[in-house]
Write a protein that holds these residues in place. Structure first.
Motif, PDB file in Angstrom:
ATOM      1  N   GLU A   1       2.386   1.550  -3.445  1.00 15.09           N
ATOM      2  CA  GLU A   1       1.150   2.187  -4.327  1.00 15.09           C
ATOM      3  C   GLU A   1       1.120   3.672  -4.102  1.00 15.09           C
TER       4      GLU A   1
ATOM      5  N   THR B   1      -5.345  -3.002  -2.404  1.00 17.00           N
ATOM      6  CA  THR B   1      -4.808  -1.988  -3.365  1.00 17.00           C
ATOM      7  C   THR B   1      -5.833  -1.798  -4.549  1.00 17.00           C
ATOM      8  N   ASP B   2      -5.502  -0.873  -5.532  1.00 16.07           N
ATOM      9  CA  ASP B   2      -6.306  -0.381  -6.463  1.00 16.07           C
ATOM     10  C   ASP B   2      -5.581  -0.311  -7.675  1.00 16.07           C
TER      11      ASP B   2
ATOM     12  N   GLN C   1       0.788  -1.242   0.052  1.00 13.88           N
ATOM     13  CA  GLN C   1      -0.133  -0.038  -0.038  1.00 13.88           C
ATOM     14  C   GLN C   1       0.736   1.295   0.115  1.00 13.88           C
TER      15      GLN C   1
ATOM     16  N   ILE D   1      -3.016  -8.451  -1.068  1.00 15.44           N
ATOM     17  CA  ILE D   1      -2.384  -7.263  -1.358  1.00 15.44           C
ATOM     18  C   ILE D   1      -3.509  -6.867  -2.649  1.00 15.44           C
TER      19      ILE D   1
ATOM     20  N   SER E   1      -7.260  -9.371  -8.976  1.00 15.55           N
ATOM     21  CA  SER E   1      -6.359  -8.231  -9.052  1.00 15.55           C
ATOM     22  C   SER E   1      -7.052  -7.494 -10.015  1.00 15.55           C
TER      23      SER E   1
END
Length: 332
Positions: free
Chosen positions: A27, A55-56, A24, A51, A86
């Motif tokens: 990112e 996360t994006d 994170q 993960i 993902s």
């Protein structure tokens, strides 16, 4: 422009949450991808799933998943699933690992790692296509396997890790990318020639093969502590992780030092093994010292023609605070 990735140190971390937090942070700082190795700590699949959900935007990937610890069909299923969770951010990195890990810890005969890696890549790509798998190889014979779910769109790219000339050539010929490690700038340029030859054998350009260089980094205000950590990490891999890393360093024109490190480490004298790595050699294999100096060194690595991404890895003895400090100091 060269991407900058982060190579998460799975075996050394106190929890899955710590790894998720590192991803994170990466990112938020603009890193392009978080790679996760699978060694003898937590499995990569569970952690990468965590993960992916936390996360994006940052890409995720395995660097590396050993080809001996799972069947090729299962690796294909796993890659398809990680691409799904993902939402298209996954990249699969594969490699043979080494006899110490595979034979002593997994109880599997190491055999011919190049042939097994090639067959695994072939089968994984067939699985990811969604078509019925038909394969007749030296290690694997498959008939009738097909994903029950929809194949991932797009299919994740499949990379291989390699150090020796033939292994790098194989990456260029059959894989979508090459994961390089423990290379000096000159050694890297030599292997890039092998990669280009392999790409030509596979009917493609070297520009079609993504090159990710894993670079041992430690950027701390206490520059001497950073260099000691990086030196210890290098000595551990050359001296303690079998003969492949030793031979890789010897192949790059440092044969005497490689054997000196190996012999000292095997004799239990870790300080002597570390002392064999002088400052000049350390600077050819790692980026370590005060943050400003490290950022300048990274720019030199990024200037090497043919490298698409630098993967910032961390010394095995670095603690959470030192890892965080390095991630922040070397952010894109």
């Amino acid at each position: 422009m060269t991407d900058r990735d982060v190579f998460l140190p799975v075996a050394a971390q106190p929890s899955v949450d710590a790894l998720v937090e590192q991803a994170q942070v990466a990112e938020g700082l603009g890193y392009d991808r978080a790679w996760l190795p699978e060694t003898w700590g937590r499995d990569a699949v569970t952690v990468l799933t965590s993960i992916a959900h936390a996360t994006d935007e940052i890409g995720i990937g395995t660097s590396i998943m050993p080809v001996y610890s799972r069947s090729p069909a299962l690796i294909g299923q796993t890659a398809a699933t990680l691409q799904e969770v993902s939402e298209g951010r996954f990249r699969l990195g594969l490699g043979p690992s080494g006899p110490i890990v595979i034979e002593n810890w997994h109880g599997v005969t190491f055999g011919n790692p190049l042939k097994r890696t090639r067959e695994t890549v072939d089968i994984v790509k067939q699985v990811l296509s969604g078509e019925e798998v038909s394969y007749d190889g030296e290690y694997f014979e498959l008939e009738g396997f097909r994903l029950r779910c929809d194949p991932p769109e797009p299919a994740p790219k499949v990379d291989t890790a390699a150090m020796g000339p033939k292994a790098v050539e194989l990456a260029g010929r059959f894989a979508d990318g090459w994961h390089a490690l423990l290379l000096t700038p000159d050694g890297l340029r030599d292997r890039l020639e092998d990669l280009e030859r392999g790409a030509e054998m596979g009917g493609k350009s070297i520009d079609d093969v993504r090159v990710t260089l894993s670079l041992n980094c430690c950027a701390l205000e206490d520059g001497e502590a950073a260099r000691r950590l990086a030196r210890g990490h290098t000595a551990f891999y050359v001296g303690g992780m079998g003969t492949y890393y030793r031979d890789n360093l010897a192949r790059q024109g440092h044969e005497a030092v490689a054997h000196e490190i190996f012999d000292a480490w095997q004799a239990g004298d870790h300080e002597e093994a570390m002392a064999a790595i002088d400052d000049d050699l350390l600077d050819k294999l790692a980026v370590a010292g005060p943050p400003e100096e490290c950022r300048a060194q990274l720019e030199e690595w990024e200037a090497i023609d043919g490298v698409d991404s630098l993967s910032i890895s961390f010394p095995r003895e670095a603690n959470l605070e030192q890892i965080r400090e390095t991630i922040e100091a070397l952010a894109p």
